[in-house]
Design an enzyme around this catalytic site. Structure first.
Site, PDB file in Angstrom:
ATOM      1  N   THR A   1      10.333 -13.006  10.096  1.00 18.20           N
ATOM      2  CA  THR A   1       9.059 -12.284   9.970  1.00 18.20           C
ATOM      3  C   THR A   1       8.072 -13.029   9.070  1.00 18.20           C
ATOM      4  OG1 THR A   1       9.895 -10.933   8.145  1.00 18.20           O
ATOM      5  CG2 THR A   1      10.107  -9.986  10.335  1.00 18.20           C
ATOM      6  N   GLY A   2       8.572 -13.922   8.214  1.00 16.09           N
ATOM      7  CA  GLY A   2       7.677 -14.699   7.348  1.00 16.09           C
ATOM      8  C   GLY A   2       6.927 -15.771   8.140  1.00 16.09           C
TER       9      GLY A   2
ATOM     10  N   TYR B   1      17.672   1.627   7.228  1.00 12.59           N
ATOM     11  CA  TYR B   1      16.911   0.802   6.279  1.00 12.59           C
ATOM     12  C   TYR B   1      17.021   1.363   4.858  1.00 12.59           C
ATOM     13  CZ  TYR B   1      12.825  -0.893   3.737  1.00 12.59           C
ATOM     14  OH  TYR B   1      12.001  -1.407   2.772  1.00 12.59           O
TER      15      TYR B   1
HETATM   16  C1  UD2 Z   1       9.093   2.697   4.024  1.00 15.15           C
HETATM   17  C2  UD2 Z   1       9.195   2.900   2.505  1.00 15.15           C
HETATM   18  C3  UD2 Z   1       8.414   1.801   1.781  1.00 15.15           C
HETATM   19  C4  UD2 Z   1       8.839   0.399   2.244  1.00 15.15           C
HETATM   20  C5  UD2 Z   1       8.670   0.344   3.751  1.00 15.15           C
HETATM   21  C6  UD2 Z   1       9.087  -0.974   4.357  1.00 15.15           C
HETATM   22  C7  UD2 Z   1       9.231   5.352   2.307  1.00 15.15           C
HETATM   23  C8  UD2 Z   1       8.550   6.554   1.783  1.00 15.15           C
HETATM   24  N1  UD2 Z   1       8.588   4.178   2.139  1.00 15.15           N
HETATM   25  O1  UD2 Z   1       7.756   2.853   4.372  1.00 15.15           O
HETATM   26  O2  UD2 Z   1       8.627   1.915   0.380  1.00 15.15           O
HETATM   27  O3  UD2 Z   1      10.164   0.128   1.872  1.00 15.15           O
HETATM   28  O4  UD2 Z   1       9.478   1.380   4.372  1.00 15.15           O
HETATM   29  O5  UD2 Z   1       8.586  -1.066   5.638  1.00 15.15           O
HETATM   30  O6  UD2 Z   1      10.323   5.432   2.851  1.00 15.15           O
HETATM   31  N2  UD2 Z   1       2.737   5.553  10.740  1.00 15.15           N
HETATM   32  C9  UD2 Z   1       1.754   6.040  11.582  1.00 15.15           C
HETATM   33  N3  UD2 Z   1       1.173   5.168  12.450  1.00 15.15           N
HETATM   34  C10 UD2 Z   1       1.547   3.849  12.545  1.00 15.15           C
HETATM   35  C11 UD2 Z   1       2.541   3.365  11.667  1.00 15.15           C
HETATM   36  C12 UD2 Z   1       3.123   4.252  10.764  1.00 15.15           C
HETATM   37  O7  UD2 Z   1       1.426   7.228  11.564  1.00 15.15           O
HETATM   38  O8  UD2 Z   1       0.985   3.122  13.356  1.00 15.15           O
HETATM   39  C13 UD2 Z   1       3.310   6.500   9.765  1.00 15.15           C
HETATM   40  C14 UD2 Z   1       4.825   6.479   9.646  1.00 15.15           C
HETATM   41  O9  UD2 Z   1       5.420   7.357  10.589  1.00 15.15           O
HETATM   42  C15 UD2 Z   1       4.985   6.938   8.188  1.00 15.15           C
HETATM   43  C16 UD2 Z   1       3.754   6.360   7.477  1.00 15.15           C
HETATM   44  O10 UD2 Z   1       2.818   6.081   8.495  1.00 15.15           O
HETATM   45  O11 UD2 Z   1       4.949   8.359   8.116  1.00 15.15           O
HETATM   46  C17 UD2 Z   1       4.044   5.063   6.735  1.00 15.15           C
HETATM   47  O12 UD2 Z   1       4.753   4.209   7.618  1.00 15.15           O
HETATM   48  P1  UD2 Z   1       5.050   2.691   7.263  1.00 15.15           P
HETATM   49  O13 UD2 Z   1       5.818   2.097   8.402  1.00 15.15           O
HETATM   50  O14 UD2 Z   1       3.822   2.024   6.815  1.00 15.15           O
HETATM   51  O15 UD2 Z   1       5.959   2.799   5.974  1.00 15.15           O
HETATM   52  P2  UD2 Z   1       7.224   3.777   5.593  1.00 15.15           P
HETATM   53  O16 UD2 Z   1       6.701   5.019   4.967  1.00 15.15           O
HETATM   54  O17 UD2 Z   1       8.206   3.841   6.679  1.00 15.15           O
END
Ligand code: UD2
Length: 315
Positions: free
Chosen positions: A36-37, A142
């Site tokens: 991914t980098g 994860y």
């Molecule tokens: C998790 C971890 C974060 C980090 C990351 C690595 C939590 C709270 N956070 O992030 O610390 O380790 O994983 O990737 O567990 N979403 C949308 N639309 C999109 C993409 C995402 O609505 O197009 C939502 C997704 O369902 C989530 C939020 O946005 O509710 C954040 O998603 P993310 O993939 O940016 O990060 P998250 O919270 O899984």
């Protein structure tokens, strides 16, 4: 001057760490599989030594760690949905490789390993903000993998006296976060969509909240964790200590870009956490950390970078 290994140093957060360490005059080696980098994330940092390889291969981990004082272990497959779809590949990257790095660091006499943990470890524990002494409750492969590697680090401190510190990151964003995959961080995906005038997707009702943390804050926290005394074996949140819903985030980002684009709403993602917000009092007390860049300023920098990156790609 000290010698630092940044694993995953060609990735988003790793490249910011490598850049800041080089700026401070340290010797920096980056180990990255380039899964991914990207090499171009380091194109502007000429003094970095680059080692391409997969740390799930123990021989690569041994080569990477040789001669290093500090190891900043950032390499990972950092995605909840990707781990739900392919738990074996993410286990290899997030646990096997981490164990290899710890063993190699122990054998090489490294001074300290600072590990990129995740707020995902907390899961949906009801209390906000999340404190490090709360029992973890991982909801996805994860999240579990990040927790296991963190605990491996603590165990290496207890068993072998290797100094390790786990910094739990909370939804880090900023320049060089790649919007190129559906697994990308939500801010990079929203920025890309708004700049193209496309509708971004929100999974769920958009009421979920996150403690979005600008990358410069994380770099500061991690580098403090290299130097702080009495932190071996600790787990420390590094974040802003605030939270915002996705609906509100999109409103703020629309304001910055000068658009008024609405989201397309889809089913919530499996393994998704509802609310996330850090208690950062431990980071304040042990690291002297405080957030330097607030959310909106970080969003402006990020959107400016996305604009110029897109313009450069078109040339
Ligand atoms: C998790 C971890 C974060 C980090 C990351 C690595 C939590 C709270 N956070 O992030 O610390 O380790 O994983 O990737 O567990 N979403 C949308 N639309 C999109 C993409 C995402 O609505 O197009 C939502 C997704 O369902 C989530 C939020 O946005 O509710 C954040 O998603 P993310 O993939 O940016 O990060 P998250 O919270 O899984």
């Amino acid at each position: 001057m000290a010698a630092y290994l940044v694993t995953g140093g060609a990735g988003f957060i790793g490249s910011h760490l490598a850049e800041e360490l080089a700026r401070r005059g340290h010797a920096v080696r980056v180990a990255d599989s380039l899964i991914t980098g990207k090499r171009r994330n380091l194109a502007h940092v000429s003094s970095v030594e680059f080692l391409e390889g997969d740390l799930a291969d123990q021989a690569v981990a041994v080569r990477a760690v040789a001669g290093m004082d500090y190891v900043l272990h950032q390499a990972a497959i950092p995605s909840v949905p990707r781990s739900v779809e392919d738990p074996i590949a993410s286990n290899r990257a997030n646990i096997d490789a981490s164990l290899n790095v710890l063993v190699a660091a122990r054998d090489a006499g490294v001074k300290r390993v600072v590990y990129a943990g995740s707020s995902a470890a907390y899961g949906d524990t009801p209390t906000l903000p999340k404190r490090e002494d709360m029992p973890p409750h991982p909801l996805s492969p994860y999240a579990l993998q990040k927790l296991v590697a963190e605990q491996y680090g603590q165990m290496f401190t207890r068993l072998y006296g290797l100094e390790t510190v786990a910094i739990r990151y909370f939804n880090v964003f900023g320049p060089r976060q790649d919007p190129g995959s559906p697994y990308s961080g939500v801010i990079s995906l929203f920025a890309d969509a708004l700049l193209e005038g496309r509708q971004p997707t929100i999974y769920g009702d958009g009421g979920q909240t996150r403690d979005f943390t600008y990358v410069a804050n994380v770099v500061d926290g991690v580098l403090r964790a290299c130097e702080a005394s009495s932190v071996a074996g600790e787990v420390i949140n590094v974040a802003t200590g605030d939270r915002i819903s996705l609906n509100e985030l999109l409103r703020v980002m629309n304001g910055i870009v000068g658009t008024n684009v609405r989201a397309i709403f889809k089913e919530p993602r499996a393994g998704d956490v509802k609310d996330s917000q850090a208690d950062i009092s431990k980071a304040r007390a042990l690291l002297g950390y405080r957030p330097i860049v607030p959310l909106e300023e970080g969003l402006r920098h990020t959107i400016d970078w996305c604009r110029s990156d897109r313009a450069a790609a078109e040339r």
